[in-house]
Every structure is written in C-alpha cells, then in structure tokens.
Write an enzyme that holds these catalytic residues in place. Structure first.
Site, mmCIF file in Angstrom:
data_model
loop_
_atom_site.group_PDB
_atom_site.id
_atom_site.type_symbol
_atom_site.label_atom_id
_atom_site.label_comp_id
_atom_site.label_asym_id
_atom_site.label_seq_id
_atom_site.Cartn_x
_atom_site.Cartn_y
_atom_site.Cartn_z
ATOM 1 N N THR A 124 0.832 -1.206 0.000
ATOM 2 C CA THR A 124 0.000 0.000 0.000
ATOM 3 C C THR A 124 0.866 1.256 0.000
ATOM 4 O OG1 THR A 124 -1.464 1.305 1.437
ATOM 5 C CG2 THR A 124 -0.105 -0.309 2.528
ATOM 6 N N ASP A 125 0.308 2.341 -0.486
ATOM 7 C CA ASP A 125 1.058 3.608 -0.441
ATOM 8 C C ASP A 125 1.158 4.154 0.984
ATOM 9 O OD1 ASP A 125 -1.585 4.470 -0.092
ATOM 10 O OD2 ASP A 125 -1.382 6.190 -1.426
ATOM 11 N N GLU A 126 0.393 3.579 1.918
ATOM 12 C CA GLU A 126 0.455 4.086 3.304
ATOM 13 C C GLU A 126 1.812 3.846 3.940
ATOM 14 O OE1 GLU A 126 -4.189 3.486 4.554
ATOM 15 O OE2 GLU A 126 -2.680 3.847 6.065
ATOM 16 N N TYR A 151 -1.194 -0.318 11.271
ATOM 17 C CA TYR A 151 -1.460 -1.017 9.998
ATOM 18 C C TYR A 151 -0.334 -0.747 8.999
ATOM 19 C CZ TYR A 151 -3.132 -1.401 5.191
ATOM 20 O OH TYR A 151 -3.211 -1.676 3.844
ATOM 21 N N LYS A 155 2.522 -3.280 7.320
ATOM 22 C CA LYS A 155 2.682 -3.484 5.870
ATOM 23 C C LYS A 155 4.114 -3.143 5.447
ATOM 24 C CE LYS A 155 -0.101 -4.431 3.185
ATOM 25 N NZ LYS A 155 -0.619 -5.737 2.681
#
Ligand code: NAD
Ligand code: TDX
Length: 339
Positions: A124-126, A151, A155
């Site tokens: 994810t870009d997070e 989260y 990741k």
C-alpha cells in the site's frame, strides 16, 4: 499456469479472482483465506462452481495451511491477505503484526521451499507516511518508508521481509503499492462504502476532523489489472506504485455521495479525528505506466454513480454484514467518537 491467491475472499482479492477466472488468466487458482470478519464467500459467488478455481479455508500464519495450498507446481502467489483497516489497528495492533508480518514470512518460507516462480506482494502507499497538504509532491518508489499507523507499519515490515527474501535467497518477488481503492464488495468499515450505506440507511456519515484529508482514489478494477501486469511484466525485486491521479478531500467525496443520493447534507457529521491521521496521500505511478504499460481508467467522479447503484442493488450483501459482528465494532468506534 497454477496460482495461489491469499485473501481472495476479501474486497480486492475477490475482485482479482473473479476477473482472473472470468478472463482465463490462469489454468487453476487456489484461494487461501481464513474468512476473518472481512472475508466473505459471497464475494466469490458470481464466479459460480466452475472448473479453474478452488477455495481452501486456512490461515497464512499456519505453515500446515499454507503448505496445503502451495504445491511444487504453483507458478505464482498473489498475496492479498491482510488485516487492512487503519482504525482497527489503532484499537488493537496484535492481529496486524500476526497476519501482515508473521503471515507474510510463513508464505515466503513455503514459497521458497516449493520453488514458486514468482511472489507478488500487495502492499500500500500508506507505507510512505503522509504528504503535506500544500505541496505538489507525490510518493515515488524511492520515497523513504515512514509509516504512521500500526497497519501501515505492519505493511512496511512485510515489504522489507519480501525484499529481504528476494535479496538474500533469490526469491523472485514483485511488490505493488496502490493508493486508496473503491468499488463493489468493499467492506462497509471503509470510508466510501460506510458513507454510501449509511446514507442509504439515513444514518449519520461520521467525517473525521475537518474532512480536509486527501486520498488518491483508484478503482479496484484498475488496481487488480496493475497487479496482473506486475506479475507478467515486472522486474524481480522491483516496487511499483499505482495511483489514480485523482486526489480528493474526504469532505468533497462525502458531499458528492450526499448529492448523488439526494439525502440531507446534515447527515454529514464531524466526529473526533483519527489519531495521527495522515493528511494527504498522492501516488506517482509513472514507473508502472512506463514499465508495465498500466493506465488507470475513469476517475472516481465518473464512477461514483455506478458504485452507488451497486450498493443500492446489493442491500442484502451489506445489510447482512452490518447486522452481524460488525455492529460491535461500529458501536465501539463511532460511539466513542460521539456520532
Ligand atoms: P480486506 O480486509 O477486504 O480483505 C482481507 C482478506 O484477507 C479477507 O478475506 C480476510 O479473510 C483475509 N485474511 C485476513 N487475515 C488472514 C489470515 N491470517 N490468513 C488468511 N487470510 C486472511 O482487504 P482489502 O481491502 O481487499 O485489501 C487487500 C490487500 O490490499 C491488503 O494487503 C491491503 O493491505 C492491500 N491494499 C488495500 C487498499 C485498499 O484501499 N483497500 C489499498 C492498497 C493496498
Ligand atoms: O468513518 C470514517 N470517517 C472518515 O472521515 C472512516 C472509516 C474514514 N474516514 C476518513 C479517514 C481517511 O482520511 O476517510 C479516509 C479514508 O479512510 P479509510 O477508508 O479507512 O482508508 P485509509 O485509512 O486511507 O486506508 C485505506 O487506503 C490504503 C485502506 O483502508 C488501506 O487498506 C489501504 O492500504
């Protein structure tokens, strides 16, 4: 071509499986999914009981479950399985570390043992953290990882483990990092399906803080076609960002949902902000466009009406979810925030 897809009963994984089976991307697909609160076999029902795929209920943290799914003839693993909701990771991070970090390592170990040809890791870009609101900078694949939430940190950890397996053990792996997805079958804890289904129910739409936070929206169909292209054309060890070139403030998306559904704008209610709420995501997908030939389709403004129609036409799907165990979570979250 034999594939294993983890998390294939979730939102994005099920979209990938439905499309892969329908379009014949592989000869055989094994879906490995623990059916947590977010996994739902109804998401796979549209495929029907045809040859070409099978479902195994199993936990990616359990080596025996993973070994039952991955054979020496498995050509690729598409790893979608995760605990995926930021707010839940703030309430309790343990499951996030377990599934997203330990589960990923179990998969990597079995993939190596079984000689799997390619491991596609859905990230994810997070993992990049947050961008400033008053800036035009976007995340690229070389932006340092700086995750905010538990989260995102889990990741980012998984991404490091995938790259470590690639560098240390020569595992052929590709990582994709996409920005926020929207589309059918998204679990109604996430912003867009939560707001659409609450609006359909005539209940408040809980907007965190001042709603100026920006997300870069990508349709799930564009995302999964990017994942497919990363498997087909990606370089081993490479990371590919996917973004929709479509930055929108939450309050503008909320206003559009209210407008399209002809409900009272007063339903949008500001509630306490998410702790350490990332203010802006924007993802530069130039590399994916250049190396994978990926291009995103129509932007969210054009696709919101059809999405709203889908949720209107699939009331049973989300009402069953909202009437089940999800209610406890909802009350805990939004009771606390005072909506
Ligand atoms: P989701 O929560 O809808 O689905 C996750 C699936 O994983 C569920 O079917 C669940 O049962 C399964 N799962 C969870 N723990 C498991 C375990 N221990 N063993 C086996 N299966 C397990 O998530 P999603 O939104 O479809 O996201 C899929 C992937 O894409 C995730 O890795 C997420 O980080 C990533 N991603 C999501 C978005 C987004 O906007 N939703 C954007 C970029 C990347
Ligand atoms: O009730 C809400 N009110 C609200 O204002 C919820 C649930 C969200 N929001 C805001 C928070 C975010 O700024 O909406 C925005 C989107 O929230 P989420 O749908 O929770 O997504 P986000 O936190 O941005 O993370 C998502 O994108 C990246 C996915 O959940 C992740 O799995 C993915 O990796």
């Amino acid at each position: 071509m034999r594939w294993v897809v983890t998390g294939g009963a979730g939102f994005i994984g099920s979209h990938f499986v439905r499309t892969a089976v329908t379009e014949g991307w592989a000869d055989h697909i094994v879906v490995l999914d623990a059916l947590t609160y977010a996994g739902n076999l109804e998401n796979l029902e549209p495929i029907g009981y045809k040859d070409g795929w099978e479902f195994i209920r199993g936990d990616i943290c359990n080596p025996a479950d993973v070994e039952a799914a991955i054979g020496s003839d498995t050509d690729a693993i598409f790893h979608f399985a995760a605990e995926s909701h930021v707010d839940r990771s703030i309430l309790s991070a343990a499951d996030f570390v377990r599934t997203n970090v330990l589960g990923t390592q179990v998969l990597l170990d079995v993939a190596r043992q079984r000689g799997v040809k390619r491991f596609v890791h859905i990230s994810t870009d997070e993992v990049y953290g947050s961008l400033a609101l008053d800036d035009s900078a976007r995340f690229t694949e070389t932006t340092p990882l700086n995750p905010t939430s538990p989260y995102a940190a889990s990741k980012a950890s998984a991404d490091h483990l995938v790259l470590a397996a690639c560098r240390t053990h020569g595992l052929d792996a590709v990582i994709t990092r996409c920005s926020n997805n929207y589309g059918p079958y998204q679990f109604p804890e996430k912003f867009i399906p939560l707001f659409i289904t609450n609006a359909l129910d005539g209940t408040p739409l809980p907007l965190y803080g001042d709603g100026r936070n920006v997300r870069d929206w990508v349709h799930v169909d564009d995302h999964i076609r990017g994942v497919y292209r990363a498997w087909k054309h990606g370089r081993s060890g490479a990371v590919y960002n996917f973004g929709g070139d479509c930055e929108r403030a939450n309050r503008d998306i909320a206003a559009r949902i209210v407008e399209l559904l002809h409900v009272d704008p007063a339903l949008i209610q500001r509630v306490a902000d998410r702790p350490a709420h990332d203010i802006r995501y924007a993802t530069d997908a130039s590399l994916a466009k250049k190396e994978l030939g990926w291009i995103p389709g129509p932007i969210i403004d054009e696709r919101l009406p059809e999405l709203i129609s889908w949720y209107r036409d699939h009331r049973d799907w989300w009402q069953n979810i909202k009437a089940g165990a999800y209610r406890d979570y909802y009350e805990r979250m939004y009771g606390r925030r005072g909506s």
